[in-house]
Design a protein around this motif. Sequence first.
Motif, PDB file in Angstrom:
ATOM      1  N   PHE A 246      40.945 -10.612  32.108  1.00 57.42           N
ATOM      2  CA  PHE A 246      39.951 -10.003  31.012  1.00 57.42           C
ATOM      3  C   PHE A 246      39.596 -11.046  30.222  1.00 57.42           C
ATOM      4  O   PHE A 246      38.530 -10.967  29.407  1.00 57.42           O
TER       5      PHE A 246
ATOM      6  N   GLN B 123      36.665  -7.098  24.729  1.00 59.75           N
ATOM      7  CA  GLN B 123      37.305  -7.436  25.856  1.00 59.75           C
ATOM      8  C   GLN B 123      38.622  -8.400  25.790  1.00 59.75           C
ATOM      9  O   GLN B 123      39.307  -8.201  26.595  1.00 59.75           O
TER      10      GLN B 123
ATOM     11  N   ALA C 129      35.480 -10.924  29.690  1.00 57.01           N
ATOM     12  CA  ALA C 129      35.118 -10.926  28.239  1.00 57.01           C
ATOM     13  C   ALA C 129      34.084 -11.907  28.071  1.00 57.01           C
ATOM     14  O   ALA C 129      32.983 -11.536  27.564  1.00 57.01           O
TER      15      ALA C 129
ATOM     16  N   ASN D 192      31.099  -6.129  23.543  1.00 54.84           N
ATOM     17  CA  ASN D 192      31.946  -6.080  24.521  1.00 54.84           C
ATOM     18  C   ASN D 192      32.680  -7.307  24.938  1.00 54.84           C
ATOM     19  O   ASN D 192      34.027  -7.308  25.267  1.00 54.84           O
TER      20      ASN D 192
END
Length: 441
Positions: A59, A377, A63, A373
């Motif tokens: 992640f 994230q 991200a 996002n």
Amino acid sequence: MNKIVKKAWNYRYVVLVVLWLVYIINYFDRMAVLTFLPFIQEDLNLTPVEVGQLASVFFFAYAAAQISAGYLADKIGPKKVMYIAIFVFTVITALTGAVKNFTQFLLLRIGLGFGEGHHFAPAIRAINNWFPQNEKGRATSFFATSWAVAPAIVPVIVTSISFYFFGGDWRPVFYVLAIPGAVAIFLLWFFVSNTPKEMIAKGRMSKEQDIDGQDDSPIEKMSKEEKRKTYGLFLKDFHFYVYTLLLFCQLAVYWGTTTWLTSFLVTQHGMNIKEMGFFGSAPYIIAFFAMLLGGWLMDKVLGRMKPVALIGGIGSIPVLWMLGAIDSGKPALLLTLLLLVGFFVNLNFGSIYAFLPKRYPKEIVGSATGLSNGIGQLGAFVSPLVAGYLVTVGADGSQDFGNVFIFFASVAALSVVCAIILKEKPVSDSVIPTVNQEKVI
């Protein structure tokens, strides 16, 4: 509604369904890892902390990729960016079947994160290009159901492939998953274009079928001053950052629970692979309907995302807390709580991504989505990592997840605070030049 409008409207849904199917294929790759995680952990002799690190590093890369993905979607068009993303994550997924140790797995997880991270923002930009303002909530909500459908079906599909074709081995399954990636590239190529006008140029739609009747104003054609003012619409907006923190919490709870759910069921509740597949899919079956309900409430009933976020956040707090505290041997209560978690955690998932298209002009939605996002994230990065340290390991090797779910409930409480603060009134798009606007020399 006349025939021309009906035809154009129908093709919008063709594009939406294809984008939805392709994103489910995206989820096949990451969900396959999470499904086999208890068995990969045993095979590679990984600790809970190392498992949390592997989940989180994905992640982190995901991200980081969001920011460039949003920019590239605005710059070269969403379709090209999605092509690159699908190719990269398909190759990385196939290589996952050959992983031998923690270091190799870590590197592959980073690569997978970068590949898949360039898929989401372009997909949202494409949906934004195809759908009018009063339909964005339902369109993004339907697209978001891919995050419920994939976790509901992937565990059953990949475990079945493993059991019936490879004698229970998890490694060959990742080689097989290269096939859906090739299918996704074909679907994207044949059915999707960046805008309705591109589809008209291909001869798949007539000029009269362009409902909006407006030319695009690509941000890359603006002057530097126009770009600065346009990006300033969200970069200088306080509520953009409140929304981003809300998204951070939403993703932290969703991916925290999704990452550790199979391990929670196997280690704390002693389930075998068949039982785990059924109980692990349960939250995502109800999540499908929750996401659609959230988008419908936003578009047709409440008119805003904020009340949906409040309902979802407030409802998540007690059910997450109780889920971690339930004793083994109570399957009916466990299933009930899993269904409630699936409903409340996912209620706002579709509507939350309609916030930016409703608040900002379409020319900057890709960049705004990518930045928010990308930061949001980080919640998906932090949550599994923190959870790995919160798992209590007994002297006999047993694991208890009570503290983990208290942590998830606390994050849900923070999302409620953000929702209370958030304002949703659209900002002015007067700085963006229209197609017919001419500069005075």
